[in-house]
Design a protein around this motif. Structure first.
Motif, PDB file in Angstrom:
ATOM      1  N   VAL A  47       2.677  -1.834  -7.577  1.00 40.87           N
ATOM      2  CA  VAL A  47       3.516  -1.811  -6.584  1.00 40.87           C
ATOM      3  C   VAL A  47       4.468  -0.535  -6.949  1.00 40.87           C
ATOM      4  N   CYS A  48       4.721   0.280  -6.042  1.00 42.52           N
ATOM      5  CA  CYS A  48       5.669   1.442  -6.147  1.00 42.52           C
ATOM      6  C   CYS A  48       6.918   1.050  -5.277  1.00 42.52           C
ATOM      7  N   GLU A  77      -3.531   5.039  -3.549  1.00 44.12           N
ATOM      8  CA  GLU A  77      -3.291   4.040  -2.481  1.00 44.12           C
ATOM      9  C   GLU A  77      -1.990   3.598  -2.811  1.00 44.12           C
ATOM     10  N   VAL A  78      -1.409   3.368  -3.999  1.00 41.23           N
ATOM     11  CA  VAL A  78      -0.207   2.790  -4.152  1.00 41.23           C
ATOM     12  C   VAL A  78       1.000   3.838  -3.868  1.00 41.23           C
ATOM     13  N   HIS A 113       0.740   3.654   0.292  1.00 43.75           N
ATOM     14  CA  HIS A 113       1.149   2.161   1.116  1.00 43.75           C
ATOM     15  C   HIS A 113       2.297   1.539   0.176  1.00 43.75           C
ATOM     16  N   GLY A 114       2.516   1.988  -0.855  1.00 45.67           N
ATOM     17  CA  GLY A 114       3.437   1.278  -1.707  1.00 45.67           C
ATOM     18  C   GLY A 114       2.833  -0.052  -2.579  1.00 45.67           C
ATOM     19  N   ARG A 115       1.681  -0.243  -2.618  1.00 45.52           N
ATOM     20  CA  ARG A 115       1.032  -1.484  -3.098  1.00 45.52           C
ATOM     21  C   ARG A 115      -0.592  -1.084  -3.123  1.00 45.52           C
ATOM     22  N   ALA A 116      -1.178  -1.526  -4.207  1.00 51.78           N
ATOM     23  CA  ALA A 116      -2.325  -1.397  -4.467  1.00 51.78           C
ATOM     24  C   ALA A 116      -3.270  -2.469  -5.583  1.00 51.78           C
ATOM     25  N   ARG A 117      -3.933  -3.083  -4.750  1.00 52.19           N
ATOM     26  CA  ARG A 117      -4.749  -4.583  -5.413  1.00 52.19           C
ATOM     27  C   ARG A 117      -5.707  -3.904  -6.231  1.00 52.19           C
TER      28      ARG A 117
END
Length: 246
Positions: free
Chosen positions: A158-159, A140-141, A144-148
């Motif tokens: 955060v990527c 996911e990160v 999308h550059g971000r994964a919670r």
């Protein structure tokens, strides 16, 4: 002064995924106390950092990073919540905001360590106050550059971009520094000492420049002065020299 490396933009998952899949390595961008290699070593090999209150189990693979380079992360550094290791506020990364008096180049001075997926997973898991058990799913990160991964501190990945073909990852809280419910909290002296020392070592900044940057971060602003933070760095350096001579 050391020139920081420039990150390439993350254009979806293919480039970052190929970089990780080809070598099994990624960059962990440390922007807090882990900028100090001595502090990072406690996450890798286990132990208690100087001035800290907790012991860490370490990584399944305690090997040192393959490389480390200075980078600037786009965004804002702020201090909030209460650290169980240092007392005082924790350092968090807000990629969606920029500081009012940004350094040149603008952004957050950070240190990127080239690690394996398992090492990054274990460091992130320890930051989440959990015991390392396995590799994180980074799909996911990278897409999308971000994964919670959870609601708490350091549970959001955060990527920030790509460097030398490898994704540059870090972790932070899920909220924004502009969220009115987030309680800013000034950091403890030992914590600031590690962060400032890491900036000086990685980026070649003077203690005063590193201290002025940290003193202007939300949470520290109004509670710490540049002179007080710079004194921490000078004192730590003098103590290191004395220990080396002993």
């Amino acid at each position: 002064m050391t020139r920081p490396r420039r990150l390439e933009a993350l254009h979806g998952s293919p480039e970052a995924a190929r970089g990780l899949g080809r070598t099994g390595r990624l960059w962990y961008a440390a922007y807090g106390s882990n900028m100090d290699p001595a502090r990072l070593a406690c996450y890798l090999a286990g132990g208690r950092p100087s001035g800290g209150l907790r012991d860490y189990p370490g990584c399944r693979d305690p090997s040192p990073p393959a490389r480390s380079v200075p980078v600037m992360l786009p965004g804002l550094l702020y201090f909030a919540t209460e650290s169980q290791t240092w007392t005082g506020g924790r350092a968090f990364y807000d990629p969606g905001r920029e500081p009012s008096g940004a350094p040149e180049p603008p952004g957050i001075p950070a240190r990127a360590y080239l690690l394996t997926l398992s090492q990054f997973s274990d460091i992130a898991t320890q930051e989440m106050d959990r015991a390392p058990v396995g590799d994180l799913d980074l799909t996911e990160v990278l897409v999308h550059g971000r994964a919670r991964l959870g609601p708490g501190h350091y549970e959001t990945l955060v990527c920030a971009g790509v460097l030398d073909g490898h994704p540059v990852l870090t972790f932070t809280a899920p909220w924004s520094s502009a969220d009115g419910t987030v309680g800013l909290n000034p950091p403890a002296a030992a914590y600031l000492e590690h962060i400032a020392a890491g900036i000086v070592a990685a980026h070649g900044w003077s203690p005063h420049r590193a201290a002025a940057y940290l003193a202007d971060c939300p949470g520290a602003r109004g509670h710490w002065t540049a002179a007080r933070i710079a004194a921490l760095v000078r004192t730590a350096g003098e103590e290191s020299v004395r220990r080396g001579e002993a």
